[in-house]
Design a protein around this motif. Structure first.
Motif, PDB file in Angstrom:
ATOM      1  N   GLU A  79       0.844  -1.190   0.000  1.00  8.36           N
ATOM      2  CA  GLU A  79       0.000   0.000   0.000  1.00  8.36           C
ATOM      3  C   GLU A  79       0.886   1.249   0.000  1.00  8.36           C
ATOM      4  N   ARG A  80       0.312   2.374  -0.380  1.00 13.46           N
ATOM      5  CA  ARG A  80       1.032   3.643  -0.313  1.00 13.46           C
ATOM      6  C   ARG A  80       1.302   3.992   1.145  1.00 13.46           C
ATOM      7  N   ALA A  81       2.442   4.568   1.418  1.00 13.85           N
ATOM      8  CA  ALA A  81       2.764   5.023   2.774  1.00 13.85           C
ATOM      9  C   ALA A  81       1.693   5.994   3.256  1.00 13.85           C
ATOM     10  N   PHE A  82       1.399   5.937   4.551  1.00 17.39           N
ATOM     11  CA  PHE A  82       0.436   6.815   5.219  1.00 17.39           C
ATOM     12  C   PHE A  82      -0.997   6.606   4.738  1.00 17.39           C
ATOM     13  N   SER A  83      -1.304   5.480   4.080  1.00 14.11           N
ATOM     14  CA  SER A  83      -2.646   5.270   3.534  1.00 14.11           C
ATOM     15  C   SER A  83      -3.468   4.233   4.289  1.00 14.11           C
ATOM     16  N   SER A  84      -2.872   3.498   5.201  1.00 14.62           N
ATOM     17  CA  SER A  84      -3.632   2.440   5.876  1.00 14.62           C
ATOM     18  C   SER A  84      -4.407   2.990   7.063  1.00 14.62           C
ATOM     19  N   PRO A  85      -5.484   2.315   7.436  1.00 16.27           N
ATOM     20  CA  PRO A  85      -6.348   2.839   8.488  1.00 16.27           C
ATOM     21  C   PRO A  85      -5.690   2.959   9.863  1.00 16.27           C
ATOM     22  N   ASN A  86      -4.729   2.160  10.196  1.00 14.58           N
ATOM     23  CA  ASN A  86      -4.159   2.160  11.547  1.00 14.58           C
ATOM     24  C   ASN A  86      -2.668   2.478  11.611  1.00 14.58           C
ATOM     25  N   PHE A  87      -2.114   3.115  10.568  1.00 15.46           N
ATOM     26  CA  PHE A  87      -0.662   3.316  10.582  1.00 15.46           C
ATOM     27  C   PHE A  87      -0.211   4.167  11.761  1.00 15.46           C
ATOM     28  N   ASP A  88      -1.068   5.102  12.213  1.00 16.13           N
ATOM     29  CA  ASP A  88      -0.657   5.981  13.308  1.00 16.13           C
ATOM     30  C   ASP A  88      -1.500   5.801  14.579  1.00 16.13           C
ATOM     31  N   SER A  89      -2.235   4.712  14.668  1.00 23.57           N
ATOM     32  CA  SER A  89      -3.092   4.469  15.834  1.00 23.57           C
ATOM     33  C   SER A  89      -2.261   4.275  17.102  1.00 23.57           C
ATOM     34  N   LYS A  90      -2.761   4.823  18.191  1.00 22.20           N
ATOM     35  CA  LYS A  90      -2.117   4.673  19.502  1.00 22.20           C
ATOM     36  C   LYS A  90      -2.993   3.844  20.447  1.00 22.20           C
ATOM     37  N   LEU A  91      -4.062   3.250  19.921  1.00 24.01           N
ATOM     38  CA  LEU A  91      -4.987   2.472  20.747  1.00 24.01           C
ATOM     39  C   LEU A  91      -4.347   1.162  21.203  1.00 24.01           C
ATOM     40  N   ASN A  92      -4.783   0.652  22.334  1.00 26.28           N
ATOM     41  CA  ASN A  92      -4.301  -0.635  22.847  1.00 26.28           C
ATOM     42  C   ASN A  92      -5.139  -1.761  22.273  1.00 26.28           C
ATOM     43  N   GLY A  93      -4.448  -2.810  21.834  1.00 24.04           N
ATOM     44  CA  GLY A  93      -5.167  -3.947  21.292  1.00 24.04           C
ATOM     45  C   GLY A  93      -4.252  -4.886  20.547  1.00 24.04           C
ATOM     46  N   THR A  94      -4.877  -5.703  19.701  1.00 21.96           N
ATOM     47  CA  THR A  94      -4.182  -6.746  18.955  1.00 21.96           C
ATOM     48  C   THR A  94      -4.403  -6.560  17.460  1.00 21.96           C
ATOM     49  N   TYR A  95      -3.331  -6.643  16.707  1.00 24.31           N
ATOM     50  CA  TYR A  95      -3.385  -6.609  15.250  1.00 24.31           C
ATOM     51  C   TYR A  95      -3.395  -8.050  14.750  1.00 24.31           C
ATOM     52  N   LYS A  96      -4.407  -8.370  13.930  1.00 19.51           N
ATOM     53  CA  LYS A  96      -4.593  -9.730  13.434  1.00 19.51           C
ATOM     54  C   LYS A  96      -4.517  -9.758  11.911  1.00 19.51           C
ATOM     55  N   CYS A  97      -4.278 -10.937  11.378  1.00 25.01           N
ATOM     56  CA  CYS A  97      -4.254 -11.135   9.926  1.00 25.01           C
ATOM     57  C   CYS A  97      -5.657 -10.900   9.362  1.00 25.01           C
ATOM     58  N   VAL A  98      -5.762 -10.077   8.324  1.00 19.66           N
ATOM     59  CA  VAL A  98      -7.045  -9.781   7.711  1.00 19.66           C
ATOM     60  C   VAL A  98      -7.621 -11.013   7.003  1.00 19.66           C
ATOM     61  N   CYS A  99      -6.781 -11.958   6.637  1.00 19.15           N
ATOM     62  CA  CYS A  99      -7.243 -13.140   5.916  1.00 19.15           C
ATOM     63  C   CYS A  99      -7.776 -14.243   6.838  1.00 19.15           C
ATOM     64  N   CYS A 100      -7.124 -14.447   7.981  1.00 17.50           N
ATOM     65  CA  CYS A 100      -7.499 -15.593   8.830  1.00 17.50           C
ATOM     66  C   CYS A 100      -7.695 -15.240  10.300  1.00 17.50           C
ATOM     67  N   ALA A 101      -7.488 -13.996  10.671  1.00 16.05           N
ATOM     68  CA  ALA A 101      -7.681 -13.496  12.046  1.00 16.05           C
ATOM     69  C   ALA A 101      -6.663 -14.035  13.047  1.00 16.05           C
ATOM     70  N   ARG A 102      -5.545 -14.554  12.586  1.00 13.19           N
ATOM     71  CA  ARG A 102      -4.487 -14.981  13.504  1.00 13.19           C
ATOM     72  C   ARG A 102      -3.925 -13.752  14.209  1.00 13.19           C
ATOM     73  N   PRO A 103      -3.835 -13.754  15.548  1.00 12.83           N
ATOM     74  CA  PRO A 103      -3.184 -12.651  16.251  1.00 12.83           C
ATOM     75  C   PRO A 103      -1.702 -12.577  15.867  1.00 12.83           C
ATOM     76  N   LEU A 104      -1.256 -11.384  15.461  1.00 11.94           N
ATOM     77  CA  LEU A 104       0.112 -11.222  14.965  1.00 11.94           C
ATOM     78  C   LEU A 104       0.963 -10.283  15.814  1.00 11.94           C
ATOM     79  N   TYR A 105       0.419  -9.126  16.177  1.00 15.56           N
ATOM     80  CA  TYR A 105       1.185  -8.101  16.892  1.00 15.56           C
ATOM     81  C   TYR A 105       0.326  -7.451  17.972  1.00 15.56           C
TER      82      TYR A 105
END
Length: 139
Positions: A38-64
């Protein structure tokens, strides 16, 4: 767990190209299934400071986890480590005349981004991920 008390390895998520296209948006498909960026600075959460878990969009595996996220200044979500060592797999990527280390989801082989050796302590790594390849679950 298996009946012997040994942890069982999750089954690989395998879908047809048509199934992936039906499940994903066009940009999610292009990034995760066709190794796009994707283009830099274009993703929905690139600058998010919220607490939580980032998961794979394809299979929902917790990643980060958000605790491993930091502002790398690159415009892509960046993490210094995955949630578990076996959450992602690394592959040599020699595309575009460069040698890089591609990162894919361990469960479905979705292309997530690349890892570079210029990150902060404690690992010194920068997992530079495509935000459209991730879904975020807030705590």
């Amino acid at each position: 767990m298996s009946t012997t008390g040994t942890p069982t390895k999750p089954l690989k998520v395998v879908k047809t190209d048509a199934e992936w296209r039906e499940q994903l948006t066009p940009i999610q498909y292009q990034i995760t299934r066709q190794h796009g960026t994707e283009r830099a600075f274009s993703s929905p959460n690139f600058d998010s400071k919220l607490n939580g878990t980032y998961k794979c969009v394809c299979c929902a595996r917790p990643l980060y986890r958000s605790e491993a996220k930091y502002d790398s200044g690159t415009g892509w979500p960046s993490f210094f480590e995955p949630i578990e060592p076996d959450a992602v797999n690394a592959f040599e990527d020699r595309s575009y005349g460069m040698v890089r280390t591609e990162i894919r989801c361990a469960d479905c082989d979705a292309h997530l981004g690349h890892v570079f050796p210029d990150g902060p302590p404690p690992t010194g790594l920068r997992y530079c991920m495509n935000g459209h390849a991730l879904i975020f679950d807030e705590d």
